[in-house]
Design a protein around this motif. Sequence first.
Motif, short mmCIF file in Angstrom:
data_model
loop_
_atom_site.label_atom_id
_atom_site.label_comp_id
_atom_site.label_asym_id
_atom_site.label_seq_id
_atom_site.Cartn_x
_atom_site.Cartn_y
_atom_site.Cartn_z
N LEU A 28 0.85 -1.19 0.00
CA LEU A 28 0.00 0.00 0.00
C LEU A 28 0.89 1.24 0.00
O LEU A 28 1.97 1.25 0.59
N PHE A 29 0.41 2.29 -0.67
CA PHE A 29 1.10 3.58 -0.68
C PHE A 29 0.21 4.62 -0.01
O PHE A 29 -1.01 4.60 -0.17
N ARG A 30 0.86 5.53 0.72
CA ARG A 30 0.10 6.62 1.33
C ARG A 30 1.00 7.82 1.56
O ARG A 30 2.18 7.66 1.92
N THR A 31 0.44 9.00 1.34
CA THR A 31 1.14 10.24 1.67
C THR A 31 0.64 10.72 3.02
O THR A 31 -0.56 10.92 3.21
N ILE A 32 1.56 10.88 3.96
CA ILE A 32 1.18 11.28 5.30
C ILE A 32 1.78 12.66 5.62
O ILE A 32 2.79 13.07 5.06
N ASP A 33 1.12 13.34 6.53
CA ASP A 33 1.55 14.67 6.96
C ASP A 33 2.51 14.51 8.14
O ASP A 33 2.10 14.05 9.21
N ILE A 144 11.44 10.16 -4.15
CA ILE A 144 10.84 9.00 -4.82
C ILE A 144 9.33 9.06 -4.62
O ILE A 144 8.85 9.61 -3.64
N ASP A 145 8.61 8.49 -5.55
CA ASP A 145 7.15 8.47 -5.46
C ASP A 145 6.64 7.18 -4.83
O ASP A 145 5.48 7.06 -4.49
N GLY A 146 7.53 6.20 -4.68
CA GLY A 146 7.13 4.95 -4.07
C GLY A 146 8.13 3.86 -4.36
O GLY A 146 9.02 4.03 -5.21
N ALA A 147 8.02 2.76 -3.64
CA ALA A 147 8.92 1.62 -3.84
C ALA A 147 8.21 0.36 -3.39
O ALA A 147 7.44 0.38 -2.42
N VAL A 148 8.45 -0.72 -4.09
CA VAL A 148 7.90 -2.02 -3.71
C VAL A 148 9.07 -2.88 -3.25
O VAL A 148 10.06 -3.04 -3.96
N VAL A 176 4.93 7.12 1.82
CA VAL A 176 5.49 5.86 2.32
C VAL A 176 4.86 4.69 1.57
O VAL A 176 3.74 4.77 1.09
N SER A 177 5.63 3.61 1.47
CA SER A 177 5.08 2.35 0.99
C SER A 177 5.12 1.36 2.14
O SER A 177 6.07 1.36 2.94
N PHE A 178 4.10 0.53 2.24
CA PHE A 178 4.03 -0.47 3.31
C PHE A 178 3.74 -1.82 2.68
O PHE A 178 2.68 -2.03 2.10
#
Length: 210
Positions: A28-33, A144-148, A176-178
Motif C-alpha cells: 500500500l502507498f500513502r502520503t502522510i503529513d 521518490i514516489d514509491g517503492a515495492v 510511504v510504501s508499506f
Amino acid sequence: MQEVNPAETTRAYAFEMWMKAPMPMVTLFRTIDVSNLRKISLRKELKFNMLMCWCIGRAASQVKEFYMLPVGDRLVRYDSIAVNTIVANKMGEVSSCDIPFCDDLAEFNHNYLRLTRQVAESCKNHDIADSMVIGTSALAEYEIDGAVGMYSGVFNNPFMIWGCYRRSWFRTLLTVSFQFHHTQMDGTHAARFLDLLQKEIYSMKSPARF
C-alpha cells in the motif's frame, strides 16, 4: 515467541490461502503529513528517522495482527515488536539494525542512538530474533514516489520505505510504501495501521525530557 496452530487464530483462512502463494506480499502507498515530526525534530534536535520509527512502533503495537508472522511454513506469535533501520556504516556500505520498541520515547531514542552507532562502527548487523520486526528503509536524500520491497521467500516481515519529505506551504508531506504478507494481515489491517501512524504523528507532543 511461540508457534501457534493457524486453525485456532483469526488468520486461519489467510494461512490456507496465502502461505503457498508464489507472491503473497501486498503493498500500500500513502502520503502522510509529517509536519509535527519535523517541528519536534528541529526543536528538540532529535533525528527525524528515529521519530518515524517510534511512531511506526506505536501504531503497530495497536494492531494485534502485527504480533503474528509466518515463519517458514509455521505461524508464530510474538510478545514484542522491534523496528529495523538501515545504517550507513564506516566502510561506506549499509548494515541492518533492529531497535526494540518501547512506549518511552527517551528510552527508545537512547537505544536507537546506541545501537545505530554500534552497527555503524562494527559494520555488523544487530538482529533481534525474539521480536516481530518491522523493516524500514529511508532514502532520505532522494525524491521518490514509491517503492515495492523485494520478496525473497525467506523474510516475511512487514516493510516500510520512504524517501525525502516534501514541504508544501505550511505542511510537510512524506509518501510511504508499506509491504506486508497477506497471511499476517489483510488490507483493512494495513490501512488501519497507516491511519494509526498518521494519528500518532498528529498527536505526538514535543517531549519535555530532551
